[in-house]
Design a protein around this motif. Structure first.
Motif, PDB file in Angstrom:
ATOM      1  N   LEU A  60       0.809  -1.361   0.257  1.00 59.92           N
ATOM      2  CA  LEU A  60      -0.129   0.144   0.050  1.00 59.92           C
ATOM      3  C   LEU A  60       0.817   1.173  -0.029  1.00 59.92           C
ATOM      4  O   LEU A  60       0.588   2.366  -0.767  1.00 59.92           O
ATOM      5  CB  LEU A  60      -0.972  -0.201   1.144  1.00 59.92           C
ATOM      6  CG  LEU A  60      -2.073  -0.933   1.098  1.00 59.92           C
ATOM      7  CD1 LEU A  60      -2.923  -0.845   2.466  1.00 59.92           C
ATOM      8  CD2 LEU A  60      -3.156  -0.392  -0.081  1.00 59.92           C
ATOM      9  N   VAL A  61       1.867   1.180   0.813  1.00 61.81           N
ATOM     10  CA  VAL A  61       2.802   2.419   0.769  1.00 61.81           C
ATOM     11  C   VAL A  61       3.643   2.472  -0.672  1.00 61.81           C
ATOM     12  O   VAL A  61       3.754   3.679  -1.105  1.00 61.81           O
ATOM     13  CB  VAL A  61       3.879   2.192   1.933  1.00 61.81           C
ATOM     14  CG1 VAL A  61       4.982   3.356   1.867  1.00 61.81           C
ATOM     15  CG2 VAL A  61       3.205   2.294   3.184  1.00 61.81           C
ATOM     16  N   ILE A  62       4.081   1.398  -1.047  1.00 62.18           N
ATOM     17  CA  ILE A  62       4.637   1.570  -2.484  1.00 62.18           C
ATOM     18  C   ILE A  62       3.661   1.976  -3.531  1.00 62.18           C
ATOM     19  O   ILE A  62       3.859   2.757  -4.294  1.00 62.18           O
ATOM     20  CB  ILE A  62       5.152   0.254  -3.057  1.00 62.18           C
ATOM     21  CG1 ILE A  62       6.457  -0.315  -1.856  1.00 62.18           C
ATOM     22  CG2 ILE A  62       5.566   0.047  -4.249  1.00 62.18           C
ATOM     23  CD1 ILE A  62       6.697  -1.768  -1.951  1.00 62.18           C
ATOM     24  N   PHE A  63       2.360   1.529  -3.583  1.00 60.00           N
ATOM     25  CA  PHE A  63       1.383   1.796  -4.460  1.00 60.00           C
ATOM     26  C   PHE A  63       0.987   3.434  -4.378  1.00 60.00           C
ATOM     27  O   PHE A  63       0.929   4.246  -5.227  1.00 60.00           O
ATOM     28  CB  PHE A  63       0.209   1.317  -4.380  1.00 60.00           C
ATOM     29  CG  PHE A  63      -1.076   1.613  -5.266  1.00 60.00           C
ATOM     30  CD1 PHE A  63      -1.037   1.183  -6.530  1.00 60.00           C
ATOM     31  CD2 PHE A  63      -1.872   2.559  -4.831  1.00 60.00           C
ATOM     32  CE1 PHE A  63      -2.362   1.542  -7.393  1.00 60.00           C
ATOM     33  CE2 PHE A  63      -3.111   2.959  -5.331  1.00 60.00           C
ATOM     34  CZ  PHE A  63      -3.072   2.525  -6.878  1.00 60.00           C
ATOM     35  N   PHE A  64       0.587   3.864  -3.377  1.00 60.48           N
ATOM     36  CA  PHE A  64       0.401   5.243  -3.228  1.00 60.48           C
ATOM     37  C   PHE A  64       1.868   6.232  -3.323  1.00 60.48           C
ATOM     38  O   PHE A  64       1.447   7.282  -3.925  1.00 60.48           O
ATOM     39  CB  PHE A  64      -0.203   5.439  -2.131  1.00 60.48           C
ATOM     40  CG  PHE A  64      -1.636   5.259  -1.791  1.00 60.48           C
ATOM     41  CD1 PHE A  64      -2.822   5.652  -2.453  1.00 60.48           C
ATOM     42  CD2 PHE A  64      -2.129   4.118  -0.905  1.00 60.48           C
ATOM     43  CE1 PHE A  64      -4.027   5.204  -2.523  1.00 60.48           C
ATOM     44  CE2 PHE A  64      -3.308   3.500  -1.118  1.00 60.48           C
ATOM     45  CZ  PHE A  64      -4.340   4.126  -1.654  1.00 60.48           C
ATOM     46  N   GLY A  65       2.786   5.766  -3.074  1.00 63.29           N
ATOM     47  CA  GLY A  65       4.122   6.692  -3.172  1.00 63.29           C
ATOM     48  C   GLY A  65       4.333   6.589  -4.573  1.00 63.29           C
ATOM     49  O   GLY A  65       4.757   7.725  -5.113  1.00 63.29           O
ATOM     50  N   HIS A  66       4.196   5.558  -5.512  1.00 64.01           N
ATOM     51  CA  HIS A  66       4.362   5.455  -6.941  1.00 64.01           C
ATOM     52  C   HIS A  66       3.418   6.704  -7.403  1.00 64.01           C
ATOM     53  O   HIS A  66       3.510   7.153  -8.367  1.00 64.01           O
ATOM     54  CB  HIS A  66       4.200   4.305  -7.551  1.00 64.01           C
ATOM     55  CG  HIS A  66       5.355   3.441  -7.373  1.00 64.01           C
ATOM     56  ND1 HIS A  66       5.878   3.103  -6.303  1.00 64.01           N
ATOM     57  CD2 HIS A  66       6.261   3.162  -8.443  1.00 64.01           C
ATOM     58  CE1 HIS A  66       6.973   2.267  -6.434  1.00 64.01           C
ATOM     59  NE2 HIS A  66       7.549   2.174  -7.870  1.00 64.01           N
ATOM     60  N   LEU A  67       2.016   6.580  -7.005  1.00 64.74           N
ATOM     61  CA  LEU A  67       1.127   7.250  -7.497  1.00 64.74           C
ATOM     62  C   LEU A  67       1.106   8.806  -7.346  1.00 64.74           C
ATOM     63  O   LEU A  67       1.157   9.437  -8.318  1.00 64.74           O
ATOM     64  CB  LEU A  67      -0.225   6.726  -6.820  1.00 64.74           C
ATOM     65  CG  LEU A  67      -1.644   7.326  -7.413  1.00 64.74           C
ATOM     66  CD1 LEU A  67      -2.176   6.820  -8.863  1.00 64.74           C
ATOM     67  CD2 LEU A  67      -2.863   7.029  -6.468  1.00 64.74           C
TER      68      LEU A  67
END
Length: 225
Positions: A60-67
């Motif tokens: 989740l952290v990776i996804f929103f960080g990339h987003l």
């Protein structure tokens, strides 16, 4: 080489995105009984709680960080932080989240492959998608190595320009990746492949976040005698 670059990073993202959206919609419309997480927690809790928590928090952290990191234009954050500072933050936060996701994903994959009860109820797609996610996180962590060699944020800006060109339908998206290192390109290609196979795996459950539970009325399941 230019043709291949345009095919992989100019055309392939739209092919993957189209299958992602259309496939998910068709599956929801025609296969709602397959729209589930397929949880195996009741079969065996060994490695489940720790592995699942590490994996989901990390991803989740990776996804929103990339987003946020890739789709926020440079001029929005330029008055506050430089591209180099943003890259350092991304390395630190992304590195911690990536390690959490990798450890959790490896635990879940090991459990699914070695636990007889869990393996018996696992489809081939369950194992493949989990292996792809673990491989993708591994590639993401490997990108930290070349990123540490150029902390000016130049590569990150090129990646952001590519992502914004794809999402906002700008021309010449693939040109932004012409000079990007191979590890970044492999990371992007595997990510696009995961997007492409998304509708055919259990990942579709991410569309069904139980937000309704937050505001629903209290329900009595069984009265006390």
């Amino acid at each position: 080489m230019n043709y291949l670059n345009e095919l992989l990073f100019g055309l392939y993202p739209y092919v993957a995105g189209t299958i992602f959206l259309a496939g998910a919609l068709l599956r929801f419309d025609h296969g709602q009984y397959t729209w589930k997480t397929g949880s195996s927690q009741m079969l065996s809790k060994h490695q489940m709680r720790l592995g699942s928590n590490l994996f989901h928090i990390g991803i989740l952290v990776i996804f929103f960080g990339h987003l946020v990191g890739l789709l926020t234009p440079h001029w929005v954050y330029a008055p506050f932080i430089s591209a180099g500072t943003k890259q350092v933050i991304a390395i630190i936060v992304g590195g911690i989240a990536g390690v959490m996701c990798l450890v959790g994903g490896a635990m879940l994959l090991h459990r699914r492959l070695t636990n007889p009860r869990v393996r018996a109820t696992s489809s081939r797609a369950d194992i493949v998608i989990l292996a792809l996610l673990v491989a993708q996180v591994s590639l993401g962590l490997l990108t930290i190595i070349p990123a540490m060699g150029h902390l000016d944020g130049g590569a990150m800006l090129n990646l952001a320009e590519w992502a914004q060109s794809i999402v906002f339908f700008k021309g010449g998206a693939a040109e932004h990746l012409a000079e990007i290192g191979l590890i970044y390109k492999l990371h992007i290609l595997l990510g696009l492949t995961i997007v492409l196979v998304f509708p055919f795996t259990r990942l579709v459950h991410v569309w069904s976040a139980p937000l309704g539970y937050v505001g629903r009325r209290y329900q009595i399941v069984r009265r006390r005698t």
